[in-house]
Design a protein around this motif. Sequence first.
Motif, PDB file in Angstrom:
ATOM      1  N   ARG A 412       0.920  -1.173   0.008  1.00  0.00           N
ATOM      2  CA  ARG A 412       0.051  -0.006  -0.016  1.00  0.00           C
ATOM      3  C   ARG A 412       0.832   1.370   0.192  1.00  0.00           C
ATOM      4  O   ARG A 412       0.624   2.296  -0.706  1.00  0.00           O
ATOM      5  CB  ARG A 412      -0.867   0.080   1.083  1.00  0.00           C
ATOM      6  N   HIS A 413       1.876   1.252   0.776  1.00  0.00           N
ATOM      7  CA  HIS A 413       2.701   2.555   1.054  1.00  0.00           C
ATOM      8  C   HIS A 413       3.945   2.544   0.388  1.00  0.00           C
ATOM      9  O   HIS A 413       4.711   3.728   0.416  1.00  0.00           O
ATOM     10  CB  HIS A 413       2.714   2.714   2.667  1.00  0.00           C
ATOM     11  N   ALA A 414       4.654   1.599   0.237  1.00  0.00           N
ATOM     12  CA  ALA A 414       6.048   1.635  -0.534  1.00  0.00           C
ATOM     13  C   ALA A 414       6.252   0.391  -1.501  1.00  0.00           C
ATOM     14  O   ALA A 414       6.887  -0.388  -1.608  1.00  0.00           O
ATOM     15  CB  ALA A 414       7.024   1.266   0.547  1.00  0.00           C
ATOM     16  N   PRO A 415       5.311   0.645  -2.562  1.00  0.00           N
ATOM     17  CA  PRO A 415       4.981  -0.431  -3.760  1.00  0.00           C
ATOM     18  C   PRO A 415       6.484  -0.630  -4.326  1.00  0.00           C
ATOM     19  O   PRO A 415       6.741  -1.722  -5.124  1.00  0.00           O
ATOM     20  CB  PRO A 415       3.939   0.059  -4.611  1.00  0.00           C
ATOM     21  N   GLU A 416       7.102   0.316  -4.547  1.00  0.00           N
ATOM     22  CA  GLU A 416       8.381   0.265  -5.579  1.00  0.00           C
ATOM     23  C   GLU A 416       9.713  -0.259  -4.510  1.00  0.00           C
ATOM     24  O   GLU A 416      10.711  -0.570  -5.095  1.00  0.00           O
ATOM     25  CB  GLU A 416       8.866   1.730  -5.709  1.00  0.00           C
ATOM     26  N   VAL A 417       9.289  -0.759  -3.501  1.00  0.00           N
ATOM     27  CA  VAL A 417      10.418  -1.370  -2.540  1.00  0.00           C
ATOM     28  C   VAL A 417      10.392  -2.878  -2.990  1.00  0.00           C
ATOM     29  O   VAL A 417       9.307  -3.472  -2.562  1.00  0.00           O
ATOM     30  CB  VAL A 417      10.168  -1.117  -1.059  1.00  0.00           C
ATOM     31  N   PRO A 418      11.688  -3.423  -3.312  1.00  0.00           N
ATOM     32  CA  PRO A 418      11.787  -4.738  -3.509  1.00  0.00           C
ATOM     33  C   PRO A 418      11.383  -5.799  -2.044  1.00  0.00           C
ATOM     34  O   PRO A 418      11.957  -5.248  -1.026  1.00  0.00           O
ATOM     35  CB  PRO A 418      13.073  -5.079  -3.882  1.00  0.00           C
ATOM     36  N   VAL A 419      10.574  -6.705  -2.062  1.00  0.00           N
ATOM     37  CA  VAL A 419      10.114  -7.490  -0.869  1.00  0.00           C
ATOM     38  C   VAL A 419      10.793  -8.903  -1.225  1.00  0.00           C
ATOM     39  O   VAL A 419      10.051  -9.386  -2.237  1.00  0.00           O
ATOM     40  CB  VAL A 419       8.678  -7.119  -0.463  1.00  0.00           C
ATOM     41  N   VAL A 420      11.187  -9.527  -0.366  1.00  0.00           N
ATOM     42  CA  VAL A 420      11.470 -10.945  -0.396  1.00  0.00           C
ATOM     43  C   VAL A 420      10.647 -11.594   0.900  1.00  0.00           C
ATOM     44  O   VAL A 420      10.733 -11.146   1.920  1.00  0.00           O
ATOM     45  CB  VAL A 420      12.718 -11.150  -0.157  1.00  0.00           C
ATOM     46  N   ASP A 421       9.847 -12.478   0.255  1.00  0.00           N
ATOM     47  CA  ASP A 421       8.919 -13.014   1.417  1.00  0.00           C
ATOM     48  C   ASP A 421       9.340 -14.509   1.701  1.00  0.00           C
ATOM     49  O   ASP A 421       8.993 -15.332   0.529  1.00  0.00           O
ATOM     50  CB  ASP A 421       7.416 -12.937   0.970  1.00  0.00           C
ATOM     51  N   LEU A 422       9.881 -14.578   2.749  1.00  0.00           N
ATOM     52  CA  LEU A 422      10.298 -16.273   3.020  1.00  0.00           C
ATOM     53  C   LEU A 422       9.310 -17.052   3.715  1.00  0.00           C
ATOM     54  O   LEU A 422       8.854 -16.844   4.824  1.00  0.00           O
ATOM     55  CB  LEU A 422      11.544 -16.313   3.946  1.00  0.00           C
ATOM     56  N   ASP A 423       8.536 -17.887   3.058  1.00  0.00           N
ATOM     57  CA  ASP A 423       7.497 -18.798   3.312  1.00  0.00           C
ATOM     58  C   ASP A 423       7.977 -19.912   4.313  1.00  0.00           C
ATOM     59  O   ASP A 423       8.015 -20.903   3.695  1.00  0.00           O
ATOM     60  CB  ASP A 423       6.736 -19.193   2.251  1.00  0.00           C
TER      61      ASP A 423
END
Length: 481
Positions: A412-423
């Motif tokens: 919502r607030h930082a869509p340009e930031v790369p995110v790694v989601d470790l499941d």
Amino acid sequence: MGSQEVSSTVDWQGKHVTVAGLGVSGIPAARALHERGALVTVVNDGDDERARAQAAELEALGITVRLGDGATLPPSTELVVTAPGWQPDKPLFLAAAEAGVPVWGDVELAWRLRGDNGRKPAPWLAVTGTNGKTTTVRMLASILEAAGLRTAAVGNIGVSLLDAVLGETEYDVLAVELSSYQLHWAPSLRAHSAAVLNLAPDHLDWHGSMAAYAADKGRVYEGNTVACVYNAADPATEDLVREADVEEGCRAIGFTLGAPGPSQLGVVDGILVDRAFVANRQKQAQELAEVTDVNPPAPHNIANALAAAALARAFGVEPAAVRDGLRAFRPDVHRIEHVADIDEVRYVDDSKATNTHATEASLAAYDSIVWIAGGLAKGATFDELVTGAAKRLRGVVLIGADRALIREALTRHAPEVPVVDLDRTDTGAMSEAVARAAELARPGDTVLLAPACASMDMFTNYNKRGEAFADAVRARADESA
């Protein structure tokens, strides 16, 4: 009644006292009461191997212990002394209220028993707040020691207040960390001076509302004799000072990261200065220390140092001791702890940042961050945190059970930031998190573990989480050496 008078006139002989909870506070309470002739029954929810071993030690003294039943009020109980974490709505306390039986916490008992060993009781300088309590109390103790005073950092910091007030060491003054839980159960506590560092939503499941949480924090100001120290950047803390019933002559003392006004401590040109405890606070300011004397000199840690300095100055400590005490202070592990520099990237462990308020302060300390976050959210929301930090984020690595809540806020607030989601939520996930963070980082960045969440979904506690991070970083450092 003056705040340092001995407040206990209880005849403990034959008094039926129920102690709720084994552990850091319950066992010393049970022993102290038993030694004074009370008929003590300890009740405990748990009935594991550790609890049975603790029970056996107490039973050998003649203390009754009931394991696996912390809900029922024993017959004839005249007083309940509880561990601080037990929630006020537990059946035991509801039964006590119905029977007209008072409930004290371990802090209340310590306050009532101080001076019971025949010595003049040491004044208490008390610190509470959502974040920064332990660091501030340890800074305060370091300053008091630098002034040549016999002191100790006690209370919620992990050192029993009962042991401090009843032990063989005679103290000049005590630096006391108090949680909202402890203050809830401490109605007669009256400190020499006290500080509320900040207020943010936390433990609302325990207190029931933000208003109740704030009110319990504000109890620390009741009956103060010299100074009520508040955070000028957090108006809620000043509101608590206004609402407090203090001794005549007690002053409101603010601390600020900006230039201080009269009756404040603050910062001018990299210098910590005092405009509160000087002869002419309208025109004078006393230099206390340099910002570089604070370790680490992150903004929220400078605020902690100012609060500690204010309490020390309220107790009459000279400026040189403030400087020397801050220079000597070393932060605890897992509190903005620098682990290593690898390929011009700094790795910092702030596993102690278990809520959004602490993490906000941690993120504000660095300019370009790869953020490792996630765990148990404890009902928290992350929109405000992410909005404030977005411009500092190079990337984010998410771990833990409630990571989706942070990911959604980032979307919502930082869509340009790369995110790694470790499941994954196994303990080995931290090693992968560090590796993925290193891939995102660039020279000059900081890889920061500041989870904004509790650790128990993956680790025993925040210490174990921090150790896993540090181990993974050091292994990576060894590989790149």
